[in-house]
Every structure is written in structure tokens, then in C-alpha cells.
Design a protein around this motif. Sequence first.
Motif, mmCIF file in Angstrom:
data_model
loop_
_atom_site.group_PDB
_atom_site.id
_atom_site.type_symbol
_atom_site.label_atom_id
_atom_site.label_comp_id
_atom_site.label_asym_id
_atom_site.label_seq_id
_atom_site.Cartn_x
_atom_site.Cartn_y
_atom_site.Cartn_z
ATOM 1 N N TYR A 113 0.850 -1.223 -0.039
ATOM 2 C CA TYR A 113 0.208 0.048 0.088
ATOM 3 C C TYR A 113 0.927 1.309 0.027
ATOM 4 C CZ TYR A 113 -3.089 3.690 1.819
ATOM 5 O OH TYR A 113 -3.820 4.589 2.063
ATOM 6 N N LEU A 114 0.383 2.240 -0.575
ATOM 7 C CA LEU A 114 1.220 3.386 -0.704
ATOM 8 C C LEU A 114 0.194 4.643 -0.884
ATOM 9 C CD1 LEU A 114 1.434 4.754 -3.700
ATOM 10 C CD2 LEU A 114 3.004 3.064 -3.942
ATOM 11 N N GLU A 115 0.551 6.063 -0.819
ATOM 12 C CA GLU A 115 -0.258 7.162 -0.802
ATOM 13 C C GLU A 115 0.731 8.077 -1.847
ATOM 14 O OE1 GLU A 115 -1.736 6.046 3.183
ATOM 15 O OE2 GLU A 115 -0.027 7.333 2.789
ATOM 16 N N SER A 116 0.136 8.013 -3.223
ATOM 17 C CA SER A 116 0.854 9.120 -4.072
ATOM 18 C C SER A 116 0.611 10.446 -3.778
ATOM 19 C CB SER A 116 0.627 8.529 -5.558
ATOM 20 O OG SER A 116 1.440 9.314 -6.503
ATOM 21 N N THR A 117 1.488 11.209 -3.476
ATOM 22 C CA THR A 117 1.373 12.670 -3.482
ATOM 23 C C THR A 117 1.438 13.395 -4.861
ATOM 24 O OG1 THR A 117 3.602 12.922 -2.985
ATOM 25 C CG2 THR A 117 2.004 12.687 -1.050
ATOM 26 N N ASN A 118 1.437 12.841 -6.076
ATOM 27 C CA ASN A 118 1.664 13.230 -7.319
ATOM 28 C C ASN A 118 1.041 12.459 -8.190
ATOM 29 O OD1 ASN A 118 2.670 14.497 -9.522
ATOM 30 N ND2 ASN A 118 4.625 15.264 -8.685
ATOM 31 N N ALA A 119 0.058 13.023 -8.964
ATOM 32 C CA ALA A 119 -0.850 12.268 -9.702
ATOM 33 C C ALA A 119 0.064 11.744 -10.930
ATOM 34 C CB ALA A 119 -1.838 13.264 -10.407
ATOM 35 N N ARG A 120 1.346 12.530 -11.482
ATOM 36 C CA ARG A 120 2.357 12.060 -12.188
ATOM 37 C C ARG A 120 2.776 10.752 -12.019
ATOM 38 N NH1 ARG A 120 6.399 16.687 -12.546
ATOM 39 N NH2 ARG A 120 7.673 14.867 -12.943
ATOM 40 N N ASN A 121 2.946 10.337 -10.841
ATOM 41 C CA ASN A 121 3.621 9.130 -10.385
ATOM 42 C C ASN A 121 2.639 7.923 -10.348
ATOM 43 O OD1 ASN A 121 5.932 10.564 -10.026
ATOM 44 N ND2 ASN A 121 5.599 11.100 -7.894
ATOM 45 N N ILE A 122 1.398 8.136 -10.733
ATOM 46 C CA ILE A 122 0.322 6.920 -10.495
ATOM 47 C C ILE A 122 0.941 6.046 -11.709
ATOM 48 C CG2 ILE A 122 -2.022 6.532 -11.109
ATOM 49 C CD1 ILE A 122 -2.733 9.239 -9.855
ATOM 50 N N SER A 123 1.054 6.437 -12.851
ATOM 51 C CA SER A 123 1.423 5.234 -13.780
ATOM 52 C C SER A 123 2.590 4.444 -13.319
ATOM 53 C CB SER A 123 1.620 6.139 -15.163
ATOM 54 O OG SER A 123 2.568 6.973 -15.184
ATOM 55 N N PHE A 124 3.566 5.162 -12.799
ATOM 56 C CA PHE A 124 4.746 4.656 -12.420
ATOM 57 C C PHE A 124 4.404 3.365 -11.443
ATOM 58 C CE2 PHE A 124 8.045 4.041 -8.868
ATOM 59 C CZ PHE A 124 9.035 3.444 -9.711
#
Length: 193
Positions: free
Chosen positions: A153-164
Motif C-alpha cells: 500500500y502507498l499514498e501517491s502525493t503526485n498524480a504524475r507518479n500514478i502510472s509508475f
Amino acid sequence: MNIKTLKSENEFSQAINTITEAFMADPVWSWMYPTESARLEAYPIFARAFTQQSYDNGSFYTDDSLNAVSAWVKPNVELNEHAIIDAISNTVQSKETRDALFSIFEQFEAYHPGECWYLPVIGVLPNLQNQGLGTELMLHTISKIDSEKQIAYLESTNARNISFYESFGFKVLGEVSAGDSPAIYPMLRQAKS
């Protein structure tokens, strides 16, 4: 790339410096600390509180030069909430931002799956990003997670990193925000059999 676990307080401090540099332009951390000088001064305090458990439990990984770091929290290990609350209270200047942050952390509880590998932070020095260092760090820990048949589990603080993160099997669970904060995206990776 050789991946190792942090071994000393000096390495931990260097890793915090890497995280600070890596997150200088992050939308959420820029909202928390609106000026560059505030980020340089305050973010290391917050990052240390947020990653101390990873260091203490041998799940803070880096390359030999500490150019790329990932701090994971193992199953059955909890973040030190008191240290995080203290860090926010002592470093975030705006009361509205502090209140929004505490609301965001409460909202995360609805998404956090309980026992899992949790990734509070992964970062690569800005001049070395997009060269595969983050990918190697992720693959290193994902292989451990898969061998244990655990979820992550994680929380992405940047939408640009979602695909990563999606490239490693993470799926967006929702969107969290409060007040005037940028959106944060809780993400879950199911256990592989």
C-alpha cells in the motif's frame, strides 16, 4: 545497481537529504511548506519522523551512493504517529494546513488495508530521475513482498507518479484531500500467488 539497507545514522541523514531534494517540487510537500527555504528547513524533520520506523526495522533501502531511497514499513510495524504529529505541529506554519493534514491522515485510515508492506516514501535525486533507479528499488522490495505473499500500500502525493506505481500492479483506491490541499491517491497492490 547494488541495493542495500541503511546501516548507520550518517546514512540515514544522507537518505533524508535525498528525500528532501527529491520532493522539492512535490505538490503536497510544496503545499505543506510553501517556500523553498521552508521545505529545506522543515521537510527533513517531517521526513525523519515519517521514515524512522523503516530505518529502525531494516526496511529503508538505497543504492550505494544514496542517490535513490525507498522507506518501507513492514507488516506488523506501525509508524510513530506521535513523532509525525509533533513534526507536523512544529514545522507546518499554517493552522489551516495543519488541520487539513490531520484530516487527510484520518481519511487514509479508510483505505489502509491493515497488515501490509507500506511505502511512505520513495525518492530519487532530481538530476537522476527517469533513469531506472526508482524502478530498481521498487523491484527489489516487490520481490520480497511477493515471496511473502503480502499486499502493499502507498499514498501517491503526485498524480504524475500514478502510472509508475501502476506498472508494479498498484491500483488507485480513491482520492483524498482536505481544505485547499492537492489530491493524494491511496493505492493498493494485491498479493501475488
